[in-house]
Design a protein around this motif. Structure first.
Motif, PDB file in Angstrom:
ATOM      1  N   PRO A  33       0.794  -1.233   0.000  1.00 18.24           N
ATOM      2  CA  PRO A  33       0.000   0.000   0.000  1.00 18.24           C
ATOM      3  C   PRO A  33       0.826   1.284   0.000  1.00 18.24           C
ATOM      4  N   THR A  34       2.176   1.156  -0.083  1.00 15.72           N
ATOM      5  CA  THR A  34       3.011   2.360   0.017  1.00 15.72           C
ATOM      6  C   THR A  34       2.723   3.360  -1.100  1.00 15.72           C
ATOM      7  N   THR A 151     -10.054   6.089  -1.280  1.00 19.15           N
ATOM      8  CA  THR A 151     -10.955   5.591  -0.234  1.00 19.15           C
ATOM      9  C   THR A 151     -11.162   4.089  -0.402  1.00 19.15           C
ATOM     10  N   ILE A 152     -11.433   3.680  -1.611  1.00 23.32           N
ATOM     11  CA  ILE A 152     -11.634   2.247  -1.882  1.00 23.32           C
ATOM     12  C   ILE A 152     -10.365   1.459  -1.548  1.00 23.32           C
ATOM     13  N   GLY A 153      -9.212   2.043  -1.856  1.00 24.58           N
ATOM     14  CA  GLY A 153      -7.939   1.346  -1.642  1.00 24.58           C
ATOM     15  C   GLY A 153      -7.426   1.404  -0.223  1.00 24.58           C
ATOM     16  N   ASP A 154      -8.188   2.015   0.667  1.00 24.66           N
ATOM     17  CA  ASP A 154      -7.772   2.133   2.074  1.00 24.66           C
ATOM     18  C   ASP A 154      -6.356   2.727   2.156  1.00 24.66           C
ATOM     19  N   ALA A 155      -6.216   3.904   1.589  1.00 22.36           N
ATOM     20  CA  ALA A 155      -4.888   4.492   1.357  1.00 22.36           C
ATOM     21  C   ALA A 155      -4.193   4.999   2.611  1.00 22.36           C
ATOM     22  N   GLY A 156      -4.794   4.801   3.760  1.00 24.93           N
ATOM     23  CA  GLY A 156      -4.135   5.259   4.986  1.00 24.93           C
ATOM     24  C   GLY A 156      -3.260   4.195   5.619  1.00 24.93           C
ATOM     25  N   ARG A 157      -3.119   3.065   4.942  1.00 26.94           N
ATOM     26  CA  ARG A 157      -2.355   1.975   5.558  1.00 26.94           C
ATOM     27  C   ARG A 157      -0.840   2.180   5.473  1.00 26.94           C
ATOM     28  N   ALA A 158      -0.407   3.156   4.726  1.00 26.44           N
ATOM     29  CA  ALA A 158       1.035   3.440   4.636  1.00 26.44           C
ATOM     30  C   ALA A 158       1.241   4.944   4.484  1.00 26.44           C
ATOM     31  N   VAL A 159       2.449   5.386   4.843  1.00 22.49           N
ATOM     32  CA  VAL A 159       2.807   6.802   4.740  1.00 22.49           C
ATOM     33  C   VAL A 159       1.718   7.651   5.426  1.00 22.49           C
ATOM     34  N   SER A 160       1.415   7.281   6.663  1.00 25.64           N
ATOM     35  CA  SER A 160       0.308   7.942   7.348  1.00 25.64           C
ATOM     36  C   SER A 160       0.528   7.937   8.850  1.00 25.64           C
ATOM     37  N   ASP A 173       5.458  -4.431  10.137  1.00 25.64           N
ATOM     38  CA  ASP A 173       5.292  -4.523   8.675  1.00 25.64           C
ATOM     39  C   ASP A 173       3.868  -4.193   8.275  1.00 25.64           C
ATOM     40  N   VAL A 174       3.770  -3.551   7.136  1.00 26.50           N
ATOM     41  CA  VAL A 174       2.454  -3.308   6.578  1.00 26.50           C
ATOM     42  C   VAL A 174       2.190  -4.384   5.532  1.00 26.50           C
ATOM     43  N   ALA A 175       1.116  -5.103   5.747  1.00 26.19           N
ATOM     44  CA  ALA A 175       0.849  -6.267   4.891  1.00 26.19           C
ATOM     45  C   ALA A 175       0.317  -5.831   3.532  1.00 26.19           C
ATOM     46  N   PRO A 176       0.718  -6.547   2.483  1.00 28.23           N
ATOM     47  CA  PRO A 176       0.127  -6.271   1.164  1.00 28.23           C
ATOM     48  C   PRO A 176      -1.382  -6.462   1.228  1.00 28.23           C
TER      49      PRO A 176
ATOM     50  N   GLY B  15       3.268  -9.631  17.329  1.00 27.80           N
ATOM     51  CA  GLY B  15       2.276  -8.695  16.796  1.00 27.80           C
ATOM     52  C   GLY B  15       2.435  -8.480  15.318  1.00 27.80           C
ATOM     53  N   ARG B  16       3.395  -9.169  14.681  1.00 24.00           N
ATOM     54  CA  ARG B  16       3.588  -9.009  13.236  1.00 24.00           C
ATOM     55  C   ARG B  16       2.531  -9.821  12.508  1.00 24.00           C
ATOM     56  N   GLU B  17       2.110  -9.277  11.396  1.00 21.95           N
ATOM     57  CA  GLU B  17       1.095  -9.969  10.625  1.00 21.95           C
ATOM     58  C   GLU B  17       1.741 -11.080   9.814  1.00 21.95           C
ATOM     59  N   ILE B  18       1.147 -12.227   9.840  1.00 26.79           N
ATOM     60  CA  ILE B  18       1.675 -13.333   9.057  1.00 26.79           C
ATOM     61  C   ILE B  18       0.591 -13.846   8.136  1.00 26.79           C
ATOM     62  N   ASP B  19       1.049 -14.428   7.050  1.00 28.58           N
ATOM     63  CA  ASP B  19       0.109 -14.952   6.075  1.00 28.58           C
ATOM     64  C   ASP B  19      -0.426 -16.283   6.594  1.00 28.58           C
ATOM     65  N   SER B  20      -1.713 -16.376   6.776  1.00 27.95           N
ATOM     66  CA  SER B  20      -2.279 -17.593   7.337  1.00 27.95           C
ATOM     67  C   SER B  20      -2.788 -18.536   6.269  1.00 27.95           C
ATOM     68  N   GLY B  21      -2.392 -18.310   5.024  1.00 23.47           N
ATOM     69  CA  GLY B  21      -2.781 -19.207   3.956  1.00 23.47           C
ATOM     70  C   GLY B  21      -4.120 -18.840   3.361  1.00 23.47           C
ATOM     71  N   PRO B  22      -4.568 -19.677   2.423  1.00 19.33           N
ATOM     72  CA  PRO B  22      -5.820 -19.357   1.750  1.00 19.33           C
ATOM     73  C   PRO B  22      -6.967 -19.337   2.738  1.00 19.33           C
ATOM     74  N   PRO B  23      -7.882 -18.410   2.529  1.00 13.65           N
ATOM     75  CA  PRO B  23      -8.997 -18.321   3.468  1.00 13.65           C
ATOM     76  C   PRO B  23      -9.967 -19.464   3.247  1.00 13.65           C
ATOM     77  N   PRO B  24     -10.663 -19.847   4.283  1.00 10.60           N
ATOM     78  CA  PRO B  24     -11.690 -20.866   4.097  1.00 10.60           C
ATOM     79  C   PRO B  24     -12.796 -20.301   3.228  1.00 10.60           C
ATOM     80  N   ARG B  25     -13.292 -21.092   2.316  1.00  7.98           N
ATOM     81  CA  ARG B  25     -14.338 -20.599   1.421  1.00  7.98           C
ATOM     82  C   ARG B  25     -15.649 -20.554   2.194  1.00  7.98           C
ATOM     83  N   ARG B  26     -16.182 -19.374   2.280  1.00  5.80           N
ATOM     84  CA  ARG B  26     -17.452 -19.213   2.959  1.00  5.80           C
ATOM     85  C   ARG B  26     -18.415 -18.519   2.014  1.00  5.80           C
TER      86      ARG B  26
END
Lengths: 364, 199
Positions: A33-34, A151-160, A173-176, B15-26
């Motif tokens: 999101p950077t 707004t749709i892209g939730d642009a506040g997740r980085a550089v904010s 870390d900011v997740a993709p 507290g770091r975000e980790i990839d938990s794999g494909p989401p369960p299909r709901r």
């Protein structure tokens, strides 16, 4: 016969599956999101400036006896779905409403409570635009378009500030994000639409064919901010500028997706928009178009740049790349492929529109 | 791939975000994905239909516009993007003479190069440009609105308006020494005199 039919059905099914995967990859691959955060800052600064300038003549444009009276605008907008909070603001509360609007835009720009302030900024920008529809030009169109997609892209997740606060909570870390990619893609597609129709609509004008159109722009005293009349003696230069402009606009939507042509198109766009700013005095329009074009910059480079700048300003932070710094890289990683840029994933057939458009009216 | 895949992440002990794999299909997620895809198709179609439906346009494009215009107008995306099309043309200015009760007179013109910053100048320029291109049935309403504003701004009870068309010189004319502000390039057309009594 039956086997041939099943083979054909299978081929169609495979083709549809490939298209579906391509569609998903294009719109929903998680993206860093950077870049969107940087675009939010730039678009937010333009929003702030644009609305600050309204403040210099607030009574002239939003007061009870404005240039465009309430009666006139409501008549112009009859049977339209144009809303504005200005219709409910009493004159005594005009400056209060304006001050709150500026505050919202400032919060959006710095990325404070961005999920809320981005929606509010969109409402502010649209409300100002719908109150003064006849004092607007391309700048305002792009302002609102960018705000919507940020707004749709939730642009506040980085550089904010939101990001800074998250880091203080221990989230390094900011997740993709798929939303970041969606916002970025929407900006890109909209920019392609704008340039394509800006280009093809010019094909109705004789001056764009005989190469004189740029002269007509330079010879307009009301637009002119730099004396370009010296070009009168250099018709070939005017021809080149005219034809280059229209070719660049029409082919932008195709060539910008090509990795070899992208730098060329971005460089051409930068030259054109800075030229508009310098020669026609439309710096705001030129710059906001460049913000839109910046959505095509490579995510990795933008992230590197931001991290270098951030490192200079604060303590040294090791540069780290998450699973994906770009939609392309994300999809490659998720699919187990090499880290490489994907070829063109979307092609749009604009053919039927080429001869079906045009306007006899000014649309800045 | 999920539309909101960033929500499909967990946090580790740090507290770091980790990839938990494909989401369960709901069913909810699948519906959301279909809804977003449907919206994308409609939205992209709408933003293409808007400029495609600007006259001259086909009946198909106009029909499309009839369908999508409420959505586009709501979001202020209802634009043609016909910048300087079909070609750059002459400018329109608004001239005014405001007469106060004490006999003093204020004359002016928009856009006026003394208006700053440049963005505010362009705002005024768009007012006179759009006035020239408006529906003839609405012109009187425009003129009344402008006259009322000028009268209020300068404390005048009588305002005369005129539309000034500023024609562009050809290259040849400029080579022969004609300036862009040559008086002959301005053609003034009176729009009317507007008078009102505040009492």
């Amino acid at each position: 016969m039956g086997r041939g039919l099943s083979l054909a059905i299978g081929a169609v099914r495979d083709r549809l599956r490939t298209m579906s995967e391509g569609w998903d990859r294009f719109w929903f691959s998680p993206a860093d999101p950077t870049l969107l955060g940087v675009l939010r800052v730039l678009a937010g600064l333009m929003l702030l400036y644009t609305h600050a300038v309204w403040g210099l003549a607030l009574n002239d444009f939003f007061g009870p006896d404005a240039w465009l009276s309430v009666e006139l605008v409501r008549t112009l907008q009859e049977y339209q779905f144009a809303y504005s909070f200005w219709w409910w603001i009493e004159p005594d509360w005009m400056w209060t409403a304006y001050g709150i609007s500026i505050l919202i835009l400032a919060m959006f720009t710095v990325g404070l409570c961005t999920r809320v302030t981005s929606v509010l900024s969109l409402i502010v920008a649209i409300s100002f635009a719908h109150r003064t529809p006849e004092a607007l030009f391309g700048l305002d169109q792009i302002n609102v378009m960018l705000t919507l997609y940020l707004t749709i892209g939730d642009a506040g997740r980085a550089v904010s500030i939101d990001r800074w606060r998250a880091r203080r909570r221990g989230i390094e870390d900011v997740a993709p994000s798929a939303r970041a990619n969606l916002g970025q893609r929407l900006i890109q597609i909209h920019m392609c639409t704008i340039y394509f129709f800006a280009g093809v609509s010019k094909l109705q004008g004789l001056a764009w064919w005989n190469g004189e159109a740029m002269w007509l722009a330079f010879a307009n005293l009301e637009y002119q901010s730099m004396d370009m009349t010296w070009l009168a003696g250099h018709p070939l230069l005017i021809n080149v500028a005219t034809h280059t402009t229209i070719l660049w606009e029409i082919f932008f939507c195709a060539l910008i997706w090509n990795r070899n042509w992208r730098p060329v198109m971005l460089a051409g766009g930068t030259a054109m928009h800075l030229g508009i700013g310098a020669c026609l005095g439309m710096w705001t329009f030129g710059l906001i178009m460049l913000v839109g074009c910046a959505s095509f910059l490579p995510n990795e480079r933008v992230r590197q740049l931001v991290e270098v700048l951030a490192t200079r300003r604060s303590r040294a932070v090791p540069v780290s790349f998450p699973i994906a710094a770009s939609p392309q890289a994300a999809s490659s990683a998720l699919l187990g492929g090499p880290h490489q840029t994907l070829p063109i994933v979307v092609t749009v057939d604009y053919g039927p529109h080429r001869s079906a458009n045009g306007s006899q009216r000014f649309q800045g | 791939m999920d539309v909101d895949s960033d929500r499909n992440r967990d946090q580790d002990a740090d507290g770091r975000e980790i990839d938990s794999g494909p989401p369960p299909r709901r069913i909810g997620r699948r519906s959301l994905r279909w809804a977003v895809n449907l919206w994308l198709v409609l939205h992209v179609s709408a933003i293409i239909i808007a400029p495609a439906s600007v006259a001259p346009s086909s009946a198909l494009a106009q029909t499309g516009w009839e369908i999508v215009h409420p959505y586009l107008q709501l979001l202020f995306l209802n634009h043609g993007y016909h910048f300087f099309a079909p070609e750059p043309a002459e400018s329109t200015l608004l001239g005014y003479v405001a007469e106060r009760e004490d006999g003093t007179v204020v004359t002016g013109r928009i856009p006026n190069r003394e208006i700053g910053p440049r963005l505010l100048y362009h705002r005024h320029f768009m007012l006179s440009e759009h006035m020239a291109g408006t529906d003839p049935e609405l012109r009187e309403l425009w003129h009344q609105s402008f006259a009322r504003h000028i009268g209020t701004k300068y404390g005048a009870d009588r305002v005369s308006l005129s539309q000034i068309t500023h024609y562009l010189p050809t290259r040849q004319m400029v080579l022969e020494g004609v300036r862009l502000d040559d008086p002959a390039s301005y053609v003034e057309q009176p729009l009317g005199v507007y008078q009102w009594d505040e009492d």
